[in-house]
Design a protein around this motif. Structure first.
Motif, PDB file in Angstrom:
ATOM      1  N   VAL B  23      10.386  -3.797  -9.803  1.00 25.70           N
ATOM      2  CA  VAL B  23       9.396  -2.996  -9.096  1.00 25.70           C
ATOM      3  C   VAL B  23       9.897  -1.576  -8.907  1.00 25.70           C
ATOM      4  CG1 VAL B  23       8.233  -2.664  -6.918  1.00 25.70           C
ATOM      5  CG2 VAL B  23       8.305  -4.909  -7.966  1.00 25.70           C
ATOM      6  N   ALA B  24      11.095  -1.466  -8.379  1.00 26.01           N
ATOM      7  CA  ALA B  24      11.632  -0.133  -8.120  1.00 26.01           C
ATOM      8  C   ALA B  24      11.693   0.675  -9.404  1.00 26.01           C
ATOM      9  CB  ALA B  24      13.002  -0.244  -7.494  1.00 26.01           C
ATOM     10  N   GLU B  25      12.083   0.026 -10.478  1.00 26.65           N
ATOM     11  CA  GLU B  25      12.189   0.756 -11.739  1.00 26.65           C
ATOM     12  C   GLU B  25      10.837   1.193 -12.265  1.00 26.65           C
ATOM     13  OE1 GLU B  25      14.424  -1.796 -14.224  1.00 26.65           O
ATOM     14  OE2 GLU B  25      16.313  -1.267 -13.259  1.00 26.65           O
ATOM     15  N   LYS B  26       9.864   0.308 -12.090  1.00 27.17           N
ATOM     16  CA  LYS B  26       8.527   0.634 -12.564  1.00 27.17           C
ATOM     17  C   LYS B  26       7.901   1.729 -11.714  1.00 27.17           C
ATOM     18  CE  LYS B  26       6.538  -3.387 -14.753  1.00 27.17           C
ATOM     19  NZ  LYS B  26       5.879  -4.640 -14.434  1.00 27.17           N
ATOM     20  N   VAL B  27       8.097   1.605 -10.432  1.00 25.92           N
ATOM     21  CA  VAL B  27       7.387   2.483  -9.512  1.00 25.92           C
ATOM     22  C   VAL B  27       8.102   3.807  -9.362  1.00 25.92           C
ATOM     23  CG1 VAL B  27       6.702   2.750  -7.118  1.00 25.92           C
ATOM     24  CG2 VAL B  27       6.360   0.591  -8.273  1.00 25.92           C
ATOM     25  N   ALA B  28       9.386   3.774  -9.334  1.00 27.53           N
ATOM     26  CA  ALA B  28      10.136   4.991  -9.052  1.00 27.53           C
ATOM     27  C   ALA B  28      11.257   5.158 -10.063  1.00 27.53           C
ATOM     28  CB  ALA B  28      10.692   4.936  -7.641  1.00 27.53           C
ATOM     29  N   MET B 171      -0.338  -2.286  -9.813  1.00 25.55           N
ATOM     30  CA  MET B 171      -0.342  -3.748  -9.725  1.00 25.55           C
ATOM     31  C   MET B 171       1.047  -4.259  -9.376  1.00 25.55           C
ATOM     32  SD  MET B 171      -3.356  -4.893  -9.945  1.00 25.55           S
ATOM     33  CE  MET B 171      -3.042  -6.640 -10.055  1.00 25.55           C
ATOM     34  N   ALA B 172       2.087  -3.615  -9.942  1.00 25.70           N
ATOM     35  CA  ALA B 172       3.450  -4.036  -9.639  1.00 25.70           C
ATOM     36  C   ALA B 172       3.735  -3.876  -8.145  1.00 25.70           C
ATOM     37  CB  ALA B 172       4.446  -3.219 -10.454  1.00 25.70           C
ATOM     38  N   LEU B 173       3.233  -2.778  -7.582  1.00 23.64           N
ATOM     39  CA  LEU B 173       3.445  -2.542  -6.158  1.00 23.64           C
ATOM     40  C   LEU B 173       2.711  -3.562  -5.293  1.00 23.64           C
ATOM     41  CD1 LEU B 173       3.378   1.297  -5.755  1.00 23.64           C
ATOM     42  CD2 LEU B 173       4.994  -0.253  -4.696  1.00 23.64           C
ATOM     43  N   LEU B 174       1.477  -3.869  -5.683  1.00 18.01           N
ATOM     44  CA  LEU B 174       0.712  -4.842  -4.915  1.00 18.01           C
ATOM     45  C   LEU B 174       1.392  -6.204  -4.980  1.00 18.01           C
ATOM     46  CD1 LEU B 174      -2.984  -3.911  -5.752  1.00 18.01           C
ATOM     47  CD2 LEU B 174      -1.752  -3.531  -3.638  1.00 18.01           C
ATOM     48  N   ILE B 179       0.167  -8.835  -2.330  1.00 18.73           N
ATOM     49  CA  ILE B 179      -1.295  -8.918  -2.231  1.00 18.73           C
ATOM     50  C   ILE B 179      -1.977  -8.604  -3.567  1.00 18.73           C
ATOM     51  CG2 ILE B 179      -1.413  -8.445   0.235  1.00 18.73           C
ATOM     52  CD1 ILE B 179      -2.147  -5.574  -0.446  1.00 18.73           C
ATOM     53  N   ALA B 180      -1.254  -8.839  -4.663  1.00 20.91           N
ATOM     54  CA  ALA B 180      -1.808  -8.504  -5.978  1.00 20.91           C
ATOM     55  C   ALA B 180      -3.120  -9.238  -6.244  1.00 20.91           C
ATOM     56  CB  ALA B 180      -0.795  -8.837  -7.069  1.00 20.91           C
ATOM     57  N   ASP B 181      -3.273 -10.416  -5.679  1.00 21.17           N
ATOM     58  CA  ASP B 181      -4.496 -11.186  -5.888  1.00 21.17           C
ATOM     59  C   ASP B 181      -5.726 -10.493  -5.336  1.00 21.17           C
ATOM     60  OD1 ASP B 181      -2.841 -13.083  -6.827  1.00 21.17           O
ATOM     61  OD2 ASP B 181      -3.998 -14.719  -5.929  1.00 21.17           O
ATOM     62  N   HIS B 182      -5.500  -9.587  -4.419  1.00 15.09           N
ATOM     63  CA  HIS B 182      -6.632  -8.963  -3.742  1.00 15.09           C
ATOM     64  C   HIS B 182      -6.857  -7.537  -4.213  1.00 15.09           C
ATOM     65  CE1 HIS B 182      -5.440 -12.364  -1.365  1.00 15.09           C
ATOM     66  NE2 HIS B 182      -6.623 -12.350  -0.794  1.00 15.09           N
ATOM     67  N   ALA B 183      -6.326  -7.227  -5.390  1.00 13.68           N
ATOM     68  CA  ALA B 183      -6.381  -5.847  -5.880  1.00 13.68           C
ATOM     69  C   ALA B 183      -7.805  -5.322  -5.986  1.00 13.68           C
ATOM     70  CB  ALA B 183      -5.699  -5.755  -7.239  1.00 13.68           C
ATOM     71  N   ARG B 196      -1.982  -3.926   6.430  1.00 11.61           N
ATOM     72  CA  ARG B 196      -0.674  -3.352   6.762  1.00 11.61           C
ATOM     73  C   ARG B 196       0.230  -3.320   5.530  1.00 11.61           C
ATOM     74  NH1 ARG B 196       0.111  -0.767  11.009  1.00 11.61           N
ATOM     75  NH2 ARG B 196      -0.762  -1.456  12.980  1.00 11.61           N
ATOM     76  N   ARG B 197       0.218  -4.410   4.774  1.00  6.05           N
ATOM     77  CA  ARG B 197       1.033  -4.447   3.557  1.00  6.05           C
ATOM     78  C   ARG B 197       0.563  -3.410   2.556  1.00  6.05           C
ATOM     79  NH1 ARG B 197       3.611  -9.482   2.233  1.00  6.05           N
ATOM     80  NH2 ARG B 197       4.017 -10.564   4.185  1.00  6.05           N
ATOM     81  N   LEU B 198      -0.763  -3.262   2.473  1.00  5.89           N
ATOM     82  CA  LEU B 198      -1.311  -2.290   1.530  1.00  5.89           C
ATOM     83  C   LEU B 198      -0.865  -0.880   1.908  1.00  5.89           C
ATOM     84  CD1 LEU B 198      -3.057  -1.542  -0.829  1.00  5.89           C
ATOM     85  CD2 LEU B 198      -5.069  -1.715   0.609  1.00  5.89           C
TER      86      LEU B 198
END
Lengths: 398, 295
Positions: B23-28, B171-174, B179-183, B196-198
């Motif tokens: 995640v960290a690599e993808k996002v940042a 999506m990676a962050l969600l 909460i990716a299911d609720h994207a 809150r998570r979002l």
């Protein structure tokens, strides 16, 4: 807010169910045709394009078909009515960028329409002593000039919010109209006759674009609308559209999430203004006459009514709203005098029963969102709950 | 956990241990900072904030070290959120400076402070309600995008590339916050805990160096708080620095590496959780003075 106990523990399945209910409820409220939007979005891309092609072809054929019952004749010439409707639709599309996307209440939008009209008139009419250029050149010129005016108005005023901004734009609308009255070069009520038109002659040697023939003007404006719609769609599904919607939803939060809000508000004003100027120039060409009488506050409010009626934030809704606002007084000539009364009542009713407008389809803000969402498309409830609990456990175990 | 003062983050070692850094690599991907782990990343110096005659913050000075979870606590009205707002540019501080990586943030517009690498969430959730969860996150990602208005209008290659990567990173962050299911749902329809998570996902999307969480556990039940603690730890382990404002002492004591305590706008303590727990000033700030001392 913060308590050690917190609210009662809701099991994940119940939470998921509650949310699905809320989502369904929200959906039910939208649209007279429940599920139509969902069905539309579920269609594959090429089928959607096919349907759109059919709609576009029908739209182009409208002046020839002259459908009975819908037509405005015998009261008003149907082709000219169509030309006017298309101009109003284009205005509504432009205003929708400002009001619908960025949420900036602009009560003086008619000013940009006026600037566009005067640009077309003053550069083409024989009544004007200035430089004369071909009519089609005035279209991009009108866009550039109104865009400049949009920035000019936007930079000092967009630091204001809500009501204050609305008042300032209201003032701007009046300023342009009054300038047209008092500046001798703009000829006040006398105005400019014989505004130019695009070139081209038919077999008899008569010009194709006549003020008395609405069909070519309608086709020209319709083509412009389609191009503007495609470009607006591109903007909508980009960081620009997302920035606008974020500003509309919560300006402070948008700023803190790294959106340069002021910059994007000025862009919204500039883009909205340029479309307004474009429609003004088309209007001037079609009518062939421009003076200071057509650009009053009432017209401005009518434009705004078109956007609200159609569905704030939805460009297709704006087209519907704009066309309707122009169509109703032309079709029902006997009640045309009462048009403001009727629109007033209609708006009140819409606000009560359909606060999101006639076509409240939500804007899609991701260029490739379909890819992501289709992967998640309606997972069965059991799976959804399964995944959330698993995710929770995993996080807890770490 | 409470004993760890300077967590060492060795990315390679973590990878060998099988920690998921995806995640960290993808996002940042470009999260390099000239500041070494454990050294001050944010320096708050003599931060003073006056509202008329009221001094909400009085010469508050503290550092946030890279790679730590710093707790900012204090009784109601102690100035925690004011401190937050003064740091992130919502308020203009009356005096004092806030430095990120040694560069002052004073006077920068809020969106530029965010782009420098200071992201925050809100005490009362402030999502973009009419946007889906994924779109909310992508707004945060846009802070790092370079597409111009013209580029978006004409769909130039940069725009296309950024849009595609935004979906993937969003999506990676969600997924990361669970909460990716609720994207695809509108954020206003999401359950409270997911909202809150979002918010955390959206703040992470701006690729911050420091993530400031303003009472992220407000209104959570104990189970949800446990999950949140785990999430905050994971965020730190991913290489972010976290500033946490929180009321719930159990959560603060359980997750932070160091705690700064404010009372009436002044800093009264700055130590590891264990010492804070025994600090008489802090105890009296929360519980009041013992009677015999008052007498």
């Amino acid at each position: 807010m913060s308590t050690t106990e917190g609210p009662t523990l809701i099991p994940d399945s119940a939470a998921a169910q509650a949310m699905a209910d809320r989502e369904a409820k929200g959906r039910r409220r939208r649209g007279w045709f429940p599920g139509l939007g969902d069905k539309w979005n579920a269609l594959p891309r090429h089928i959607q394009w096919l349907w759109l092609m059919v709609v576009v072809v029908i739209a182009y054929l409208l002046p020839i078909l002259n459908p009975p019952f819908i037509t405005t004749e015998p009261g008003n010439n149907w082709q000219i009515a169509l030309a006017q409707m298309s101009v109003y639709a284009l205005v509504a599309v432009g205003l929708n960028v400002v009001v619908g996307y960025a949420g900036l209440l602009d009560l003086g939008y008619v000013a940009f329409f006026a600037v566009g009209s005067y640009t077309a008139a003053m550069f083409t009419s024989p009544d004007s002593p200035y430089l004369h250029i071909p009519y089609l050149w005035t279209l991009p010129l009108a866009m550039a000039i109104t865009m400049f005016f949009g920035v000019l108005l936007g930079v000092p005023t967009l630091r204001l919010r809500g009501d204050y901004l609305a008042i300032v734009t209201l003032g701007f609308g009046e300023i342009v109209r009054i300038l047209a009255t008092i500046i001798p070069a703009m000829k006040g009520q006398v105005g400019f006759q014989n505004v130019g038109h695009p070139p081209g002659t038919d077999a008899n040697g008569d010009p194709i674009f006549l003020n008395s023939n609405g069909t070519p003007w309608y086709w020209l404006t319709l083509t412009v609308i389609i191009i503007v719609l495609l470009l607006a769609g591109n903007l909508e599904r980009s960081r620009v559209g997302r920035a606008w919607i974020a500003i509309r939803e919560d300006e402070d939060a948008a700023e803190i999430m790294g959106v340069p809000t002021f910059k994007y508000k000025v862009w919204a004003f500039a883009i909205g203004a340029s479309v307004g100027g474009l429609s003004g120039a088309l209007f001037a060409g079609q009518v062939g006459f421009v003076n200071n009488q057509k650009f009053d506050i009432a017209t401005s409010i009518l434009f705004l009514a078109a956007v609200v009626l159609g569905g704030t934030g939805n460009k297709v809704g704006a087209i519907l709203g704009g066309s309707l606002v122009a169509y109703i007084p032309l079709r029902f000539t006997s009640i045309a005098e009462f048009k403001y009364l009727i629109f007033g009542v209609a708006l009140v009713l819409i606000m009560i029963f359909r606060s999101a407008g006639l076509l409240p389809a939500r804007q899609r803000l991701l260029a490739y969102g379909r890819l992501a969402y289709n992967k998640l498309k309606e997972p069965p409830m059991s799976r959804r709950v399964q995944v959330t609990t698993d995710g929770g456990k995993e996080a807890g175990d770490e | 956990m409470s004993e760890a003062v300077e967590p060492e983050i060795d990315v390679d070692a973590l990878k060998e241990q099988g920690v998921d850094l995806k995640v960290a690599e993808k996002v940042a991907p470009e999260r390099d900072s000239p500041v070494k782990v454990g050294e001050p990343l944010v320096q708050v110096e003599n931060l003073t904030m006056k509202f008329g005659g009221l001094t909400a913050l009085d010469k508050v000075t503290f550092d946030i070290n890279r790679g730590e979870i710093l707790g900012l606590i204090g009784p109601n009205g102690a100035g925690k959120t004011t401190c937050f707002n003064a740091m992130t540019g919502v308020y203009k501080p009356t005096s004092g400076t806030v430095k990120l990586e040694g560069k002052a943030l004073n006077g920068l517009p809020q969106h530029k402070i965010t782009r420098r690498g200071l992201a925050r969430t809100f005490q009362n959730i402030r999502l973009f309600g009419e946007m889906t969860a994924l779109e909310n996150v992508v707004v945060g990602l846009d802070a790092r995008h370079r597409t111009s208005v013209g580029g978006a209008l004409l769909r130039l290659p940069t725009h296309v590339r950024e849009e595609k990567s935004a979906i993937e990173r969003g999506m990676a962050l969600l997924e990361f916050v669970g909460i990716a299911d609720h994207a695809q749902f509108l954020s206003r329809h999401l359950p409270y805990g997911y909202q809150r998570r979002l918010e955390i996902a959206r703040a992470l999307a701006t690729d911050p160096k420091v993530l400031c969480l303003d009472e992220p556990a407000a209104g959570f039940n104990p189970a949800e708080k446990e999950e949140l603690m785990a999430l905050i730890r994971t965020i730190r382990d991913d290489g972010y620095t976290v500033l946490l404002i929180e009321h719930d002492m159990r959560l603060v004591m359980g997750v932070t590496d160091r705690i700064v305590v404010l009372e009436f706008g002044k800093k009264i303590a700055d130590a590891v959780p264990k010492e804070i727990r025994e600090n008489p000033k802090v105890i009296s700030a929360y519980l009041g003075e013992p009677e015999d001392e008052l007498a």
